[in-house]
Design an enzyme around this catalytic site. Sequence first.
Site, PDB file in Angstrom:
ATOM      1  N   HIS A 284      -4.848  -8.718  15.108  1.00 28.40           N
ATOM      2  CA  HIS A 284      -4.957  -7.545  14.225  1.00 28.40           C
ATOM      3  C   HIS A 284      -5.699  -7.976  12.965  1.00 28.40           C
ATOM      4  O   HIS A 284      -5.430  -9.061  12.437  1.00 28.40           O
ATOM      5  CB  HIS A 284      -3.531  -7.075  13.890  1.00 28.40           C
ATOM      6  CG  HIS A 284      -3.445  -5.858  13.029  1.00 28.40           C
ATOM      7  ND1 HIS A 284      -4.438  -4.905  12.940  1.00 28.40           N
ATOM      8  CD2 HIS A 284      -2.461  -5.418  12.194  1.00 28.40           C
ATOM      9  CE1 HIS A 284      -4.055  -3.951  12.115  1.00 28.40           C
ATOM     10  NE2 HIS A 284      -2.871  -4.239  11.639  1.00 28.40           N
TER      11      HIS A 284
ATOM     12  N   ASP B 126      -3.382  -8.009   5.604  1.00 25.12           N
ATOM     13  CA  ASP B 126      -2.134  -8.774   5.500  1.00 25.12           C
ATOM     14  C   ASP B 126      -2.047  -9.855   6.583  1.00 25.12           C
ATOM     15  O   ASP B 126      -1.223 -10.768   6.492  1.00 25.12           O
ATOM     16  CB  ASP B 126      -0.889  -7.869   5.510  1.00 25.12           C
ATOM     17  CG  ASP B 126      -0.857  -6.874   6.641  1.00 25.12           C
ATOM     18  OD1 ASP B 126      -1.936  -6.402   7.048  1.00 25.12           O
ATOM     19  OD2 ASP B 126       0.234  -6.542   7.123  1.00 25.12           O
TER      20      ASP B 126
ATOM     21  N   HIS C  52       0.816  -1.231   0.000  1.00 25.49           N
ATOM     22  CA  HIS C  52       0.000   0.000   0.000  1.00 25.49           C
ATOM     23  C   HIS C  52       0.847   1.279   0.000  1.00 25.49           C
ATOM     24  O   HIS C  52       0.684   2.175   0.810  1.00 25.49           O
ATOM     25  CB  HIS C  52      -1.115   0.002   1.053  1.00 25.49           C
ATOM     26  CG  HIS C  52      -0.741  -0.155   2.498  1.00 25.49           C
ATOM     27  ND1 HIS C  52       0.151   0.657   3.144  1.00 25.49           N
ATOM     28  CD2 HIS C  52      -1.183  -1.022   3.442  1.00 25.49           C
ATOM     29  CE1 HIS C  52       0.241   0.304   4.411  1.00 25.49           C
ATOM     30  NE2 HIS C  52      -0.541  -0.720   4.614  1.00 25.49           N
TER      31      HIS C  52
ATOM     32  N   ASP D 221       1.815  -6.101  14.564  1.00 28.71           N
ATOM     33  CA  ASP D 221       2.682  -5.233  13.744  1.00 28.71           C
ATOM     34  C   ASP D 221       3.876  -4.643  14.519  1.00 28.71           C
ATOM     35  O   ASP D 221       4.947  -4.420  13.946  1.00 28.71           O
ATOM     36  CB  ASP D 221       1.875  -4.059  13.173  1.00 28.71           C
ATOM     37  CG  ASP D 221       1.103  -4.432  11.922  1.00 28.71           C
ATOM     38  OD1 ASP D 221       1.363  -5.500  11.345  1.00 28.71           O
ATOM     39  OD2 ASP D 221       0.236  -3.643  11.516  1.00 28.71           O
TER      40      ASP D 221
ATOM     41  N   HIS E 291       5.564  -9.314  11.241  1.00 27.08           N
ATOM     42  CA  HIS E 291       6.396  -9.148  10.044  1.00 27.08           C
ATOM     43  C   HIS E 291       7.872  -9.276  10.426  1.00 27.08           C
ATOM     44  O   HIS E 291       8.289  -8.788  11.480  1.00 27.08           O
ATOM     45  CB  HIS E 291       6.217  -7.754   9.428  1.00 27.08           C
ATOM     46  CG  HIS E 291       4.836  -7.472   8.929  1.00 27.08           C
ATOM     47  ND1 HIS E 291       4.293  -8.068   7.832  1.00 27.08           N
ATOM     48  CD2 HIS E 291       3.882  -6.607   9.389  1.00 27.08           C
ATOM     49  CE1 HIS E 291       3.069  -7.611   7.625  1.00 27.08           C
ATOM     50  NE2 HIS E 291       2.795  -6.727   8.570  1.00 27.08           N
TER      51      HIS E 291
ATOM     52  N   TYR F 131      10.180   0.636   8.922  1.00 36.12           N
ATOM     53  CA  TYR F 131       8.832   0.182   9.290  1.00 36.12           C
ATOM     54  C   TYR F 131       8.212   1.138  10.316  1.00 36.12           C
ATOM     55  O   TYR F 131       7.061   1.553  10.186  1.00 36.12           O
ATOM     56  CB  TYR F 131       8.914  -1.237   9.855  1.00 36.12           C
ATOM     57  CG  TYR F 131       7.585  -1.876  10.075  1.00 36.12           C
ATOM     58  CD1 TYR F 131       6.948  -2.569   9.064  1.00 36.12           C
ATOM     59  CD2 TYR F 131       6.943  -1.764  11.302  1.00 36.12           C
ATOM     60  CE1 TYR F 131       5.698  -3.141   9.257  1.00 36.12           C
ATOM     61  CE2 TYR F 131       5.701  -2.324  11.509  1.00 36.12           C
ATOM     62  CZ  TYR F 131       5.090  -3.015  10.487  1.00 36.12           C
ATOM     63  OH  TYR F 131       3.856  -3.574  10.686  1.00 36.12           O
TER      64      TYR F 131
ATOM     65  N   HIS G   7      -1.618  -1.378  15.382  1.00 34.28           N
ATOM     66  CA  HIS G   7      -1.582  -0.402  14.323  1.00 34.28           C
ATOM     67  C   HIS G   7      -2.951   0.133  13.923  1.00 34.28           C
ATOM     68  O   HIS G   7      -3.076   1.209  13.353  1.00 34.28           O
ATOM     69  CB  HIS G   7      -0.893  -1.093  13.121  1.00 34.28           C
ATOM     70  CG  HIS G   7      -0.973  -0.433  11.833  1.00 34.28           C
ATOM     71  ND1 HIS G   7      -1.244  -1.072  10.661  1.00 34.28           N
ATOM     72  CD2 HIS G   7      -0.807   0.880  11.508  1.00 34.28           C
ATOM     73  CE1 HIS G   7      -1.233  -0.241   9.660  1.00 34.28           C
ATOM     74  NE2 HIS G   7      -0.977   0.946  10.124  1.00 34.28           N
TER      75      HIS G   7
ATOM     76  N   GLU H  32      -5.962  -6.208   9.933  1.00 38.99           N
ATOM     77  CA  GLU H  32      -5.595  -5.685   8.608  1.00 38.99           C
ATOM     78  C   GLU H  32      -5.422  -6.882   7.651  1.00 38.99           C
ATOM     79  O   GLU H  32      -4.943  -7.954   8.061  1.00 38.99           O
ATOM     80  CB  GLU H  32      -4.316  -4.842   8.681  1.00 38.99           C
ATOM     81  CG  GLU H  32      -4.100  -4.092   7.374  1.00 38.99           C
ATOM     82  CD  GLU H  32      -3.059  -2.971   7.429  1.00 38.99           C
ATOM     83  OE1 GLU H  32      -2.399  -2.773   8.473  1.00 38.99           O
ATOM     84  OE2 GLU H  32      -2.920  -2.292   6.384  1.00 38.99           O
TER      85      GLU H  32
HETATM   86 FE1  FEO Z   1      -1.349  -3.301  10.183  1.00 37.73          FE
HETATM   87 FE2  FEO Z   1       0.788  -5.782   9.094  1.00 37.73          FE
HETATM   88  O1  FEO Z   1      -0.822  -4.846   9.291  1.00 37.73           O
END
Ligand code: FEO
Length: 399
Positions: free
Chosen positions: A78, A82, A24, A164, A225, A192, A145, A80
């Site tokens: 989370h 991903d 994104h 995150d 991540h 990041y 996040h 999101e």
């Molecule tokens: Fe806020 Fe890795 O997603």
Amino acid sequence: MKAVKVREDLFWVGAIDWNVRNFHGYSTVRGTTYNAFLLLDEKITLFDTVKHGFEEELLKRISSVINPEKIDYLVINHIEPDHAGAFVRVVQAIKPEKIFLTRNARLGILAHFHQESFPFEEVKTGFEVRTGKRTLKFIETPMIHWPDSMMTYIPEEKTLISQDAFGAHYASSGRFDDDVDTCELIQEAAKYYANIVYPYSPQVNKLLQTVKEMNLEIEMICPDHGVIWRKNPDKIVALYEKWSSYVCDPMVLIIYDTMWKSTEKMAYAVMEGVFEESVEVKLCKLSVADWTELMSDVLQSRGLVLGSPTLNNGLLPTVSGFLTYMKGLRPRGKVGAAFGSYGWSGEAVKLLNQYLQEIQAEVVHDGIRVKYVPDEKVLSDCVELGRKVAQRVKELCSA
Ligand code: FEO
């Protein structure tokens, strides 16, 4: 595709996205990972899922340890996409007895997937669930996040599953901080933070305080991540303390763009002034810059000098575009100044000064603007501007 043992009974079962280059808008030059974790206990628990498209990789890794249908609990830290893009496929595959998540996560999941009948169980900070020999302690982390976010702490393992936070877009064959190049890892962790976490620095600061007050012993941090911090989790926690407190390095970053090289000549003169004060300096022309990389320098630099010529009573589009992006990430704690050339109306420097005030920078110079081409006197003034910013940076960084 096999799971990787993280600790006794805890496995990494996520996916590696080697080839993603645009997340994104974030330029993921080293790819990324979507981490998920599997805890074997009387109640078998899966923490998070993965991005849509990586469902089968996740299920294969789980299958290398157990039959996915044996999973009892799913923790959604989370939502999101991903991490939750594979949510429906995974729930259908594992058929969990319970799905633990925050109230905001439940509302968000329903708004994404419209699956009212799934066995959701809302949790809050302080809620605990026993899995057998272990406990899951949930800590809500709204805006780190998204509003739905939370972390799960397993006290018996001294392990924090942090979604995150403390992550990095960093694909690698090694799963741990001691498997990879430390400089590369820190560089990616800073990038990041600067591009994802920076706007929520006050919340990060509060979270770190809460973790201290809860006396959580943390031997391992498992983010969603990048790599797992097992050798040196204190390192990334210390960096988050620094970054979320807006503590910067003694460095001056000159960000500019140019039409006919006049503003560029001024940028180089400002750089000379910073050199003369023996302060580290970086110069970045926006027409060739990678915004994601540049934000790491913004995060770490105490000095921030902005340059643009005036175009149609405003800034060059490359400058205004980056400044809009940077403002959304809410940098703070900067020492600033501005410069630029013009042909007839000359609003750019005023606009840059207004921008510096909006991001609460300490503006240490009125700014320098020049009609058409800078002469020796103007260039000498630009050197002085660079010196003034560098001097103030030195004062603040040595205080
Ligand atoms: Fe806020 Fe890795 O997603």
